[in-house]
Design a protein around this motif. Structure first.
Motif, short mmCIF file in Angstrom:
data_model
loop_
_atom_site.label_atom_id
_atom_site.label_comp_id
_atom_site.label_asym_id
_atom_site.label_seq_id
_atom_site.Cartn_x
_atom_site.Cartn_y
_atom_site.Cartn_z
N GLY A 393 0.80 -1.22 0.00
CA GLY A 393 0.00 0.00 0.00
C GLY A 393 0.83 1.27 0.00
O GLY A 393 0.38 2.32 0.47
N LEU A 394 2.04 1.21 -0.54
CA LEU A 394 2.94 2.37 -0.57
C LEU A 394 2.70 3.17 -1.85
O LEU A 394 3.45 3.07 -2.82
N VAL A 395 1.66 3.98 -1.83
CA VAL A 395 1.23 4.68 -3.05
C VAL A 395 2.26 5.71 -3.50
O VAL A 395 2.66 5.73 -4.68
N TYR A 418 2.38 -0.74 -15.99
CA TYR A 418 1.15 0.05 -15.88
C TYR A 418 0.12 -0.68 -15.02
O TYR A 418 -0.60 -0.07 -14.21
N GLY A 419 0.04 -2.00 -15.20
CA GLY A 419 -0.89 -2.79 -14.40
C GLY A 419 -0.63 -2.66 -12.92
O GLY A 419 -1.56 -2.54 -12.11
N CYS A 420 0.66 -2.66 -12.53
CA CYS A 420 1.03 -2.53 -11.11
C CYS A 420 0.61 -1.17 -10.56
O CYS A 420 0.05 -1.09 -9.45
N ILE A 421 0.90 -0.12 -11.30
CA ILE A 421 0.61 1.22 -10.78
C ILE A 421 -0.89 1.47 -10.76
O ILE A 421 -1.42 2.14 -9.86
N ILE A 422 -1.61 0.91 -11.73
CA ILE A 422 -3.09 1.02 -11.75
C ILE A 422 -3.68 0.26 -10.57
O ILE A 422 -4.57 0.75 -9.87
N ASP A 423 -3.17 -0.95 -10.31
CA ASP A 423 -3.65 -1.75 -9.18
C ASP A 423 -3.33 -1.06 -7.86
O ASP A 423 -4.13 -1.10 -6.92
N LEU A 424 -2.17 -0.40 -7.80
CA LEU A 424 -1.77 0.33 -6.59
C LEU A 424 -2.78 1.42 -6.26
O LEU A 424 -3.23 1.55 -5.11
N PHE A 425 -3.17 2.20 -7.26
CA PHE A 425 -4.16 3.26 -7.03
C PHE A 425 -5.54 2.67 -6.74
O PHE A 425 -6.23 3.10 -5.81
N ARG A 427 -6.47 -0.29 -5.64
CA ARG A 427 -6.57 -1.02 -4.38
C ARG A 427 -6.66 -0.07 -3.18
O ARG A 427 -7.30 -0.38 -2.18
N SER A 428 -5.99 1.10 -3.31
CA SER A 428 -6.01 2.07 -2.21
C SER A 428 -7.30 2.91 -2.21
O SER A 428 -7.48 3.76 -1.35
N GLY A 429 -8.17 2.67 -3.21
CA GLY A 429 -9.45 3.37 -3.27
C GLY A 429 -9.46 4.53 -4.24
O GLY A 429 -10.51 5.16 -4.44
N SER A 430 -8.33 4.82 -4.88
CA SER A 430 -8.25 5.93 -5.83
C SER A 430 -8.59 5.43 -7.24
O SER A 430 -7.74 5.40 -8.14
N LEU A 431 -9.84 5.06 -7.43
CA LEU A 431 -10.26 4.47 -8.70
C LEU A 431 -10.21 5.48 -9.85
O LEU A 431 -9.91 5.11 -10.99
N GLU A 432 -10.49 6.74 -9.55
CA GLU A 432 -10.46 7.75 -10.61
C GLU A 432 -9.04 7.92 -11.16
O GLU A 432 -8.83 8.04 -12.37
N SER A 457 -13.06 -2.38 -7.46
CA SER A 457 -14.46 -1.92 -7.44
C SER A 457 -15.29 -2.80 -6.52
O SER A 457 -16.17 -2.32 -5.79
N MET A 458 -15.00 -4.09 -6.56
CA MET A 458 -15.69 -5.04 -5.69
C MET A 458 -15.36 -4.73 -4.22
O MET A 458 -16.24 -4.65 -3.35
N LYS A 459 -14.09 -4.49 -3.95
CA LYS A 459 -13.64 -4.22 -2.58
C LYS A 459 -14.26 -2.93 -2.03
O LYS A 459 -14.68 -2.87 -0.87
N HIS A 460 -14.33 -1.89 -2.89
CA HIS A 460 -14.80 -0.58 -2.43
C HIS A 460 -16.27 -0.31 -2.75
O HIS A 460 -16.76 0.80 -2.53
N GLY A 461 -16.95 -1.34 -3.30
CA GLY A 461 -18.38 -1.21 -3.55
C GLY A 461 -18.74 -0.21 -4.62
O GLY A 461 -19.80 0.43 -4.54
N ASN A 462 -17.88 -0.05 -5.64
CA ASN A 462 -18.15 0.89 -6.72
C ASN A 462 -18.77 0.14 -7.89
O ASN A 462 -18.08 -0.40 -8.75
#
Length: 651
Positions: A393-395, A418-425, A427-432, A457-462
């Motif tokens: 979780g080290l964004v 790109y997949g890693c950095i997208i997953d990083l954001f 997973r931390s809730g920064s979907l936008e 999205s599943m985790k954060h209910g989006n």
């Protein structure tokens, strides 16, 4: 070039040649060369040939070329030495230039056939198609067309060009074919992925040898045709270490680690000594299985048989194996033990291993150590580093190293970065922010990229973002059941049961089957597997269920409450609790408690992501039953001890 004929000159020449024979470094050689210039020995064939030979064997080809350029009349042997050396170097086209020089400067071309294989190899390596055609034209006009050593090299050259039809044309017209001819074309077909052409040629062969069969086993394995590789293997009366290694590698490549390990043991029982590639493949198989007992046995075998971990990629594979078997401390021990001989693979293995265990800060420290010894990281290094930031979780750190990779090391990000950095954001809730990167990145997002957004999205209910991501992922990989399941789960969490039913109907119509949760545990050298709701081997089912009931009852007295929100079915709460109790990792844990002494760790490998309820369950069991529990799920490791997990509830 003059020859040394007089007594004093002959003596001086012999002394110089003797000095060159004893010479060990280029520094010593340059001193001898200076002496040769002063005494005019550079005009004498024997001495100058010895000098150029030393340069080519030492890899100092630029120096050899400088010496050669000052020879007035070089002989065929000197040309041959340089042409061969350059053909095996990064500057292989120089061989072609030297060959043209040789043809124009020598009156007699006796022995040219010894140069041609190297020249043809150089044409193939440097993709010099036009020059290769010219060399072939020269061959066709001479007796050299009847030399299979030369014509085999023509076939290999065309294969290097990727011109398999031209290679076959030359093969069909060859006056004389030998085993090398057949094997060269078969290997070329396999390298080009033309498995059926290779198979047809293999069946046509008038005779086969180990090379033929080994090539086919390796080729079948890389094409996912293990059953055909096994067929070739079984029909062979003579097998060498390459045969066994090819089969083992085929099993590993096709995610069949148990067969790889069994084949390795069979090989040892027949007295065949494994080579470095076999060791690396077996360590990879053990890493896939995730059971450290097998890995420790393998490490012990290597020590007993004095197999160096510095040989090939064995050190990297050993680090990787320990990390993937949950023994990150042992992985670090191996890493430290090769401190003076580390290659980029060793650093990448330990960084990736730390990432797998969620040790983000430790991975960053290792990366900083790597920079301090001035070893340049590659794209794999940064993939491991970004993954480590992701799992911890080290964004901010992840963003920083994504920028450093591009700005400082000029590494162009691949879709995996790109997949890693997208997953990083995400997973931390920064979907936008995650969606913003997808819109801006220069490559098209793949299935894994959209699955990362879907899972977050599943985790954060989006729901809205989850639907978009799911539809994109399903379009890219309609056969991937997890995309449908995640979307179904999002609908279930929102109480949209009609949509859940529609997803199941679509899966049924498309013949997409949900992958069942499966957990494995190694006890007394035997792997025991559990599926959701049952054990694959029914032998211990009654005992396991009874033990599981006892554990659930005991944990409830300690405050455990089943997380019914993890059961995304429209059923009563009692039914949900029953389903939770039959999750595969809980079944495996109950079996482990029955068969593991108190205080000893329990290792479980799961094929899917561990759910929140099972995670809480493992935490409590580690405290109440005094066991360290190590679970490797689809994404990472969880070390449960004294009621807490190494992931700090971030996974």
């Amino acid at each position: 070039m003059a020859t040394a004929t007089s007594g004093p000159v002959l003596l001086l020449t012999n002394q110089t040649v003797s000095m060159l024979d004893k010479c060990k470094t280029m520094s010593e050689m340059s001193q001898i060369h200076a002496h040769m210039i002063k005494t005019n020995l550079v005009t004498h064939t024997k001495a100058i040939t010895k000098l150029i030979t030393f340069c080519t064997l030492s890899g100092c080809l630029d120096y050899a070329l400088l010496v050669f350029d000052r020879i007035q009349n070089p002989n065929a042997f000197i040309f041959h030495k340089l042409i061969k050396a350059f053909s095996e170097s990064l500057n292989s086209f120089e061989s072609v230039i030297l060959y043209a020089h040789m043809l124009s400067s020598l009156e007699e071309l006796q022995g040219v056939e010894f140069c041609l294989p190297s020249v043809l190899k150089a044409c193939g390596k440097s993709l010099a198609f036009k020059e290769g055609q010219q060399v072939l034209g020269h061959i066709l006009k001479t007796h050299l067309w009847f030399d299979p050593f030369v014509t085999n090299s023509v076939v290999r050259m065309y294969l290097d060009f990727g011109e398999i039809e031209l290679a076959r044309c030359v093969f069909d017209k060859m006056p004389t074919r030998d085993l090398i001819s057949w094997n060269s074309l078969i290997t070329g077909y396999l390298r080009a992925g033309e498995i059926e052409l290779a198979r047809g040629l293999f069946e046509e062969m008038p005779e086969r040898d180990l090379v033929s069969c080994n090539a086919m086993i390796d080729g079948y394995g890389k094409q996912g045709r293990c059953e055909l590789a096994e067929e070739i293997f079984r029909m062979m009366t003579v097998k060498d270490v390459v045969t066994w290694t090819s089969l083992i590698s085929a099993y590993v490549f096709n995610q069949r680690p148990r067969e790889a390990l069994h084949s390795f043991r069979d090989m040892l029982s027949l007295g065949v000594q494994p080579d470095a590639p076999a060791i690396v493949s077996v360590l990879s198989a053990i890493a896939d299985l995730g059971f450290v007992e097998e890995g420790k046995w393998m490490h012990s075998y290597m020590s007993t048989n004095k197999i160096s971990i510095w040989s090939g990629f064995i050190g990297s594979a050993l680090i990787d194996m320990y990390a993937k078997c949950g023994q990150i401390d042992n992985a670090f021990h191996v890493f430290r033990s090769i401190s003076h001989r580390r290659n980029i693979g060793d650093w990448n293995s330990i960084i990736t291993g730390l990432a797998l265990h969620g040790l983000g800060h430790e991975a960053i420290n290792v990366f900083l150590d790597m920079e301090s010894v001035e070893l340049k990281p590659d794209d794999i290094t940064f993939l491991g580093l970004l993954s480590a930031c992701n799992h911890a979780g080290l964004v901010e750190e992840g963003q920083l190293y994504f920028e450093i990779m591009q700005a400082k090391y000029k590494i162009v990000p691949k879709i995996q970065h790109y997949g890693c950095i997208i997953d990083l954001f995400a997973r931390s809730g920064s979907l936008e922010e995650a969606l913003g990167i997808i819109c801006e990145m220069p490559v098209e997002p793949d299935r894994l990229t959209w699955k990362a957004v879907l899972s977050a999205s599943m985790k954060h209910g989006n729901l809205a973002t989850g639907e978009i991501a799911a539809l994109r992922a399903i379009k890219l990989a309609p056969e991937d059941s997890s995309c449908y399941v995640l979307l179904s789960n999002i609908y279930a969490k929102a109480g949209r049961w009609n949509d859940v039913a529609n997803i199941r109907l679509i899966m049924k119509q498309n013949r997409v089957r949900k992958i069942p949760g499966c957990s494995s545990i190694l006890v007394d050298g035997k792997v025991h597997e559990f599926l959701v709701g049952k054990k694959i081997d029914e032998e211990y089912n009654g005992e396991v269920l009874s033990k599981l009931e006892e554990v659930v009852s005991k944990l409830k007295s300690e405050g455990y409450e089943p997380d019914l929100s993890q059961v995304l079915l429209d059923i009563e709460d009692d039914g949900k609790e029953s389903l939770l109790n039959l999750h595969s990792e809980k079944m495996a844990l109950a079996f482990g408690l029955l068969n593991t002494r108190s205080g000893n760790p329990i290792h479980i490998v799961k094929n899917l992501r561990i759910c929140c309820d099972c995670h809480c369950f493992m935490n409590l069991v580690s405290n109440v039953y005094n066991h360290q529990i190590i679970v490797r799920d689809q994404n990472r490791f969880h070390h449960f001890e004294n009621g807490s997990c190494s992931c700090k509830d971030y996974w």
